[in-house]
Design a protein around this motif. Structure first.
Motif, PDB file in Angstrom:
ATOM      1  N   UNK A   1      59.950  91.035  10.804  1.00  0.00           N
ATOM      2  CA  UNK A   1      58.610  91.259   9.949  1.00  0.00           C
ATOM      3  C   UNK A   1      59.400  91.517   8.412  1.00  0.00           C
ATOM      4  N   UNK A   2      58.406  91.959   6.993  1.00  0.00           N
ATOM      5  CA  UNK A   2      59.026  92.614   5.703  1.00  0.00           C
ATOM      6  C   UNK A   2      59.263  93.540   5.697  1.00  0.00           C
TER       7      UNK A   2
ATOM      8  N   UNK B   1      64.047  93.447  12.106  1.00  0.00           N
ATOM      9  CA  UNK B   1      63.746  92.898  12.670  1.00  0.00           C
ATOM     10  C   UNK B   1      64.827  93.906  13.947  1.00  0.00           C
ATOM     11  N   UNK B   2      64.075  94.196  15.556  1.00  0.00           N
ATOM     12  CA  UNK B   2      64.188  95.277  15.949  1.00  0.00           C
ATOM     13  C   UNK B   2      64.153  94.666  17.586  1.00  0.00           C
TER      14      UNK B   2
ATOM     15  N   UNK C   1      66.940  97.067   8.738  1.00  0.00           N
ATOM     16  CA  UNK C   1      66.687  95.983   7.551  1.00  0.00           C
ATOM     17  C   UNK C   1      67.654  95.109   7.257  1.00  0.00           C
ATOM     18  N   UNK C   2      67.596  93.875   6.949  1.00  0.00           N
ATOM     19  CA  UNK C   2      69.224  92.813   6.718  1.00  0.00           C
ATOM     20  C   UNK C   2      68.923  92.632   5.434  1.00  0.00           C
TER      21      UNK C   2
END
Length: 52
Positions: A16-17, A31-32, A51-52
């Motif tokens: 998600x954001x 992502x996770x 966090x990417x």
């Protein structure tokens, strides 16, 4: 009643954001994954992400 004696396991992925914004047009994305165990009415859930 017997179904409560058998532990249930669940695993999945999520994304998600992010709440933070680095100013780039694409923004940040998180992502996770998560693992959950439910047994005798108790639930333990462990999630990890980045966090990417």
């Amino acid at each position: 009643m017997i179904r409560h004696l058998i532990p249930r396991f669940s695993a999945g992925r999520w994304s998600g954001g992010a709440l933070t914004d680095d100013g780039s047009p694409t923004g940040d994305e998180v992502r996770g994954g998560v693992v959950a165990i439910q047994w005798l009415g108790l639930m333990i859930e462990i999630g990890l992400g980045r966090v990417r």
